[in-house]
Design an enzyme around this catalytic site. Structure first.
Site, PDB file in Angstrom:
ATOM      1  N   ASP A  52       1.049  -1.029  -0.066  1.00 22.86           N
ATOM      2  CA  ASP A  52      -0.078   0.073  -0.058  1.00 22.86           C
ATOM      3  C   ASP A  52       0.926   1.357  -0.051  1.00 22.86           C
ATOM      4  OD1 ASP A  52       0.882  -0.550   2.658  1.00 22.86           O
ATOM      5  OD2 ASP A  52      -0.780   0.703   3.546  1.00 22.86           O
ATOM      6  N   ASP A  81       0.847 -17.254  -5.063  1.00 21.44           N
ATOM      7  CA  ASP A  81       1.608 -16.057  -5.881  1.00 21.44           C
ATOM      8  C   ASP A  81       0.445 -15.539  -6.566  1.00 21.44           C
ATOM      9  OD1 ASP A  81       3.580 -14.385  -6.700  1.00 21.44           O
ATOM     10  OD2 ASP A  81       4.037 -15.852  -8.400  1.00 21.44           O
ATOM     11  N   GLU A  91       2.034 -10.233   0.275  1.00 21.84           N
ATOM     12  CA  GLU A  91       2.208  -8.916   0.357  1.00 21.84           C
ATOM     13  C   GLU A  91       3.842  -8.645   0.505  1.00 21.84           C
ATOM     14  OE1 GLU A  91      -0.262  -6.618   2.633  1.00 21.84           O
ATOM     15  OE2 GLU A  91       0.617  -4.656   1.793  1.00 21.84           O
ATOM     16  N   HIS A  94       1.593  -8.857  -3.932  1.00 25.85           N
ATOM     17  CA  HIS A  94       0.505  -7.714  -3.480  1.00 25.85           C
ATOM     18  C   HIS A  94       1.153  -6.432  -3.404  1.00 25.85           C
ATOM     19  CE1 HIS A  94      -3.596  -6.378  -2.081  1.00 25.85           C
ATOM     20  NE2 HIS A  94      -2.784  -5.831  -1.186  1.00 25.85           N
TER      21      HIS A  94
HETATM   22  O1  G3I Z   1       0.402 -13.151  16.846  1.00 22.20           O
HETATM   23  C1  G3I Z   1      -0.966 -13.739  16.537  1.00 22.20           C
HETATM   24  C2  G3I Z   1      -0.560 -15.457  16.867  1.00 22.20           C
HETATM   25  O2  G3I Z   1      -0.275 -15.253  18.254  1.00 22.20           O
HETATM   26  C3  G3I Z   1      -1.863 -16.016  16.414  1.00 22.20           C
HETATM   27  O3  G3I Z   1      -1.802 -17.314  16.798  1.00 22.20           O
HETATM   28  C4  G3I Z   1      -2.096 -15.821  14.970  1.00 22.20           C
HETATM   29  C5  G3I Z   1      -3.462 -16.711  14.631  1.00 22.20           C
HETATM   30  O4  G3I Z   1      -4.122 -15.894  13.621  1.00 22.20           O
HETATM   31  O5  G3I Z   1      -2.196 -14.525  14.748  1.00 22.20           O
HETATM   32  C6  G3I Z   1      -1.130 -13.819  15.041  1.00 22.20           C
HETATM   33  O6  G3I Z   1      -1.444 -12.377  14.809  1.00 22.20           O
HETATM   34  C7  G3I Z   1      -1.631 -12.147  13.537  1.00 22.20           C
HETATM   35  C8  G3I Z   1      -0.454 -10.888  13.184  1.00 22.20           C
HETATM   36  O7  G3I Z   1      -0.852 -10.395  11.843  1.00 22.20           O
HETATM   37  C9  G3I Z   1       0.897 -11.347  13.285  1.00 22.20           C
HETATM   38  O8  G3I Z   1       1.828 -10.309  13.492  1.00 22.20           O
HETATM   39  C10 G3I Z   1      -2.887 -11.563  13.346  1.00 22.20           C
HETATM   40  O9  G3I Z   1      -3.587 -12.675  13.192  1.00 22.20           O
HETATM   41  C11 G3I Z   1      -2.976 -10.891  11.917  1.00 22.20           C
HETATM   42  O10 G3I Z   1      -4.294 -10.527  11.558  1.00 22.20           O
HETATM   43  C12 G3I Z   1      -2.026  -9.810  11.709  1.00 22.20           C
HETATM   44  O11 G3I Z   1      -1.714  -9.072  10.709  1.00 22.20           O
HETATM   45  C13 G3I Z   1      -1.423  -8.107  10.323  1.00 22.20           C
HETATM   46  C14 G3I Z   1      -2.083  -7.134   9.130  1.00 22.20           C
HETATM   47  O12 G3I Z   1      -1.398  -6.027   9.041  1.00 22.20           O
HETATM   48  C15 G3I Z   1      -3.454  -7.059   9.593  1.00 22.20           C
HETATM   49  O13 G3I Z   1      -3.692  -6.255  10.546  1.00 22.20           O
HETATM   50  C16 G3I Z   1       0.448  -7.992  10.114  1.00 22.20           C
HETATM   51  O14 G3I Z   1       0.993  -8.475  11.242  1.00 22.20           O
HETATM   52  C17 G3I Z   1       0.674  -6.911   9.796  1.00 22.20           C
HETATM   53  O15 G3I Z   1       2.103  -6.869   9.171  1.00 22.20           O
HETATM   54  C18 G3I Z   1      -0.123  -6.250   8.549  1.00 22.20           C
HETATM   55  O16 G3I Z   1       0.373  -4.855   8.264  1.00 22.20           O
HETATM   56  C19 G3I Z   1      -0.026  -4.243   7.121  1.00 22.20           C
HETATM   57  C20 G3I Z   1      -0.675  -2.839   7.301  1.00 22.20           C
HETATM   58  O17 G3I Z   1      -1.554  -2.947   8.271  1.00 22.20           O
HETATM   59  C21 G3I Z   1      -1.026  -2.142   6.108  1.00 22.20           C
HETATM   60  N1  G3I Z   1       0.157  -2.352   5.272  1.00 22.20           N
HETATM   61  C22 G3I Z   1       0.326  -3.603   4.594  1.00 22.20           C
HETATM   62  C23 G3I Z   1       0.845  -4.266   6.051  1.00 22.20           C
HETATM   63  C24 G3I Z   1       1.421  -5.741   5.431  1.00 22.20           C
HETATM   64  O18 G3I Z   1       0.496  -6.559   4.956  1.00 22.20           O
HETATM   65  O1  9MR Z   2      -3.886  -3.827   0.059  1.00 24.07           O
HETATM   66  C1  9MR Z   2      -4.207  -3.818   1.428  1.00 24.07           C
HETATM   67  C2  9MR Z   2      -2.915  -4.267   2.229  1.00 24.07           C
HETATM   68  O2  9MR Z   2      -2.025  -3.438   1.913  1.00 24.07           O
HETATM   69  C3  9MR Z   2      -3.234  -4.648   3.704  1.00 24.07           C
HETATM   70  O3  9MR Z   2      -2.194  -5.304   4.358  1.00 24.07           O
HETATM   71  C4  9MR Z   2      -4.528  -5.521   3.707  1.00 24.07           C
HETATM   72  C5  9MR Z   2      -4.957  -5.810   5.160  1.00 24.07           C
HETATM   73  O4  9MR Z   2      -5.173  -4.343   5.759  1.00 24.07           O
HETATM   74  O5  9MR Z   2      -5.570  -4.947   3.074  1.00 24.07           O
HETATM   75  C6  9MR Z   2      -5.258  -4.811   1.612  1.00 24.07           C
HETATM   76  O6  9MR Z   2      -6.412  -4.001   1.208  1.00 24.07           O
HETATM   77  C7  9MR Z   2      -7.376  -5.150   0.830  1.00 24.07           C
HETATM   78  C8  9MR Z   2      -8.619  -4.762   1.799  1.00 24.07           C
HETATM   79  O7  9MR Z   2      -8.215  -5.207   3.201  1.00 24.07           O
HETATM   80  C9  9MR Z   2     -10.008  -5.462   1.463  1.00 24.07           C
HETATM   81  N1  9MR Z   2     -10.194  -5.431   0.161  1.00 24.07           N
HETATM   82  C10 9MR Z   2      -9.232  -5.557  -0.825  1.00 24.07           C
HETATM   83  C11 9MR Z   2      -7.983  -4.869  -0.614  1.00 24.07           C
HETATM   84  C12 9MR Z   2      -6.782  -5.040  -1.419  1.00 24.07           C
HETATM   85  O8  9MR Z   2      -7.096  -4.942  -2.747  1.00 24.07           O
END
Ligand code: G3I
Ligand code: 9MR
Length: 564
Positions: A167, A538, A547, A493
């Site tokens: 993003d 992929d 991503e 992604h």
């Molecule tokens: O740590 C727990 C673990 O204890 C548990 O067993 C497991 C089961 O689902 O979940 C783990 O947590 C997950 C966590 O990532 C790990 O760090 C969450 O489910 C999961 O929802 C969470 O996802 C995060 C995601 O955003 C959604 O919020 C990612 O860490 C984080 O890297 C990602 O960050 C995004 C930014 O918001 C937006 N930009 C892109 C970026 C990368 O995807």
């Molecule tokens: O593109 C977004 C990505 O950078 C984030 O990690 C992710 C979770 O927050 O969300 C992606 O955006 C998606 C959104 O959450 C749901 N609709 C589709 C979007 C991607 O096309």
């Protein structure tokens, strides 16, 4: 190379580290048996047989009925390119003194490709050059961030920095973590990082490229502090994620939102750490003064507001516009207090910070992640011991070290029954969002700290098994670093890779990896399997498994910096 050629081996049942193996370390391939053949042959580039043998173990997957054979040809130690044959299948094997230098260079260069607000020039980026976008010189104060001196709608300037991931937003928590992890690895491996020339605009300024690259984001971070009260905005974001278009085609307004405790503390830790590291370079000394002062003000703000967690949903019920982008939210700031107090003490020498670090010190080692930075606090105290500074021992690390050792030894025990011969991936809980970094490379970095403390090569060998996973010895067979390997990630992604009209993705990015959560299932074709270790695709839509992100690259940079 055409995509078809790059993915032609997608079903290759011989899984190897496609980037290469060290001459003097273990060389293991994992084969999914396809026929009766049980003899494996390794030939050099002239077709001469240099090794043949049988599997040393045959193991069943912990997640399904698949069986895998572990093939060990570690006795081959001559650098070169080889072919491993199993029945009708073949796989290329590279052996080299320093097999990962190019990968490390690319993983650092990837940050350059994430720069916002500047032309990405052809002389540094080749075909991936692009026009500057997101100058962020006109950023609005969101109502959630309003203060007397900066009411909602106030325009501020917050340029530079890296795009967070696929993003186009910029997030303080993740930026701080990313820089913290890399600068700490830099502290222990300066010589190796100094020789990595990534060909960026600052390459000839007598500062290691890694530090110049990081400076581009530090300068942005400084602008995220409210000059009035020292608080730090949680992120700079559009209300919604942009479509899959190039940066120059983005039209949404950009806002800074609510100040948060975690943002203030990660900012304080990062600035304090940077203030120590960059002082070796005359051109950055003015920055160091500013950073040290900014860190103190941010820390003081967090002490005033110790539970001001980022609450996106709540904000959306109160303010307009709603914000629906990444949250990096977290309901516990003890770990951020520990890391920040640690870095603040080391920079200022003030006893008060040492007392805070002691008060928030964890008893146990946990892998560092953006949401739990206790590990960065621990690593920094270990850095003091390893570098024998005068602060070493000011905070007792015995419990932490004991638990780091237990953690590493447990991981090593798992190797005996690991079908992919890796300390990563032997339990379902490893396969989370960002598994390749948060769990896999993270485990590798932990082992490298244990190795640094003990000089016991068992730990370094264990660390290498995480790199083997990342570069292809895994259930999907993908080499997860874009631009590398024979079975490549082609559709991460990542908006730029998707929209730039170039078939190959931007190089040097680590894909998130298999994630049993499959949180993006609605946006992608059916996953190939429900097994945690095969929950990857992929596919451009797969933000939960494919991503890329700055923090994930940081783990790879740190780990390869340690391994050399
Ligand atoms: O740590 C727990 C673990 O204890 C548990 O067993 C497991 C089961 O689902 O979940 C783990 O947590 C997950 C966590 O990532 C790990 O760090 C969450 O489910 C999961 O929802 C969470 O996802 C995060 C995601 O955003 C959604 O919020 C990612 O860490 C984080 O890297 C990602 O960050 C995004 C930014 O918001 C937006 N930009 C892109 C970026 C990368 O995807
Ligand atoms: O593109 C977004 C990505 O950078 C984030 O990690 C992710 C979770 O927050 O969300 C992606 O955006 C998606 C959104 O959450 C749901 N609709 C589709 C979007 C991607 O096309």
């Amino acid at each position: 190379m055409a995509a078809s050629a790059l993915t032609a081996t997608a079903q290759n049942p011989i899984k190897v580290n496609q980037v290469g193996y060290y001459v003097n370390e273990s060389k293991v391939a994992v084969v999914e048996p396809t026929g009766k053949s049980s003899n494996f042959i390794l030939k050099d580039h002239n077709g001469r047989k240099v090794w043949s043998g049988k599997a040393v173990r045959t193991l069943k997957s912990p997640f399904n009925d698949k069986v895998r054979q572990v093939v060990d040809f570690s006795t081959v130690t001559k650098p070169g390119t080889y072919t491993l044959t199993a029945g009708k299948n073949k796989q290329t094997i590279n052996i080299a003194e320093h097999p990962y230098n190019e990968a490390l260079k690319a993983a650092i260069k990837a940050f350059y490709l994430q720069r916002t607000g500047t032309d990405i020039e052809a002389k540094y980026a080749g075909a991936f050059a692009r026009k500057a976008a997101h100058p962020d010189t006109r950023v609005l104060i969101h109502p959630s961030a309003a203060s007397p001196k900066r009411p909602a709608g106030t325009v501020i300037s917050s340029p530079k920095g890296w795009y967070d991931a696929g993003d186009y937003n910029k997030y303080i928590v993740n930026s701080g973590f990313t820089i913290g992890l890399m600068l700490q690895a830099y502290q222990l491996n300066k010589e190796h990082f100094e020789q990595i020339d990534t060909q960026i605009p600052e390459s000839n300024n007598n500062v290691p490229d890694l530090l110049d690259e990081i400076m581009y984001n530090l300068e942005w971070m400084l602008t995220m502090q409210d000059p009035d009260d020292g608080g730090v905005y949680h992120k700079l974001t559009t209300p919604n994620f942009e479509a899959f278009v190039m940066p120059v085609d983005c039209k949404q307004d950009r806002y800074v939102v609510q100040k948060s405790t975690q943002a203030a503390l990660d900012f304080a830790a990062t600035m304090a750490l940077a203030a120590r590291i960059y002082k070796d370079y005359p051109q950055y000394q003015p920055f160091c003064k500013i950073a040290a002062n900014a860190a103190q003000r941010a820390y003081a703000w967090a002490v005033r507001f110790p539970k001001n967690y980022y609450t996106q949903q709540d904000n959306n019920s109160k303010y307009d516009p709603d914000v629906n982008t990444g949250t990096y939210d977290d309901n516990d700031a003890d770990d951020e207090f520990f890391w920040a107090a640690t870095e603040m003490y080391l920079t200022t020498g003030e006893q008060g910070y040492l007392e805070q670090a002691r008060a928030f010190a964890p008893k146990q080692f946990t892998l560092p992640t953006w949401g739990n930075v206790a590990g960065l606090g621990i690593f920094q105290w270990l850095n003091q011991e390893l570098l024998q500074t005068k602060e070493a021992g000011k905070l007792k690390t015995c419990c932490m070290k004991k638990s780091l050792k237990t953690f590493c030894d447990e991981d090593i025990k798992a190797l005996a029954t690991s079908p992919f011969y890796s300390i990563f991936g032997n339990s379902a809980s490893d396969f989370i969002w960002g598994s390749n970094s948060e769990k896999c490379a993270g485990r590798g970095i932990a082992q490298m700290y244990q190795y640094a403390l003990t000089k016991d090569n068992t730990y370094r060998k264990a660390a290498i098994t995480t790199i083997d996973h990342i570069f292809g010895r895994n259930a999907t067979g993908y080499c997860y670093l874009t631009g590398f390997g024979t079975q490549r990630v082609m559709h991460p992604h990542q908006r730029i890779s998707a929209a730039d009209g170039i078939e190959e993705p931007l190089p040097g990015f680590l894909a998130g990896g298999a994630n049993s959560g499959q949180q993006d299932a609605k946006n992608v074709p059916a996953y190939p399997s429900s097994s945690p270790d095969e929950s990857y695709q992929d596919h451009e839509g797969s933000y939960a498994s494919n991503e890329i992100a700055i923090n994930w690259n940081a783990y790879l940079v740190a780990l390869l910096g340690f391994l050399k």
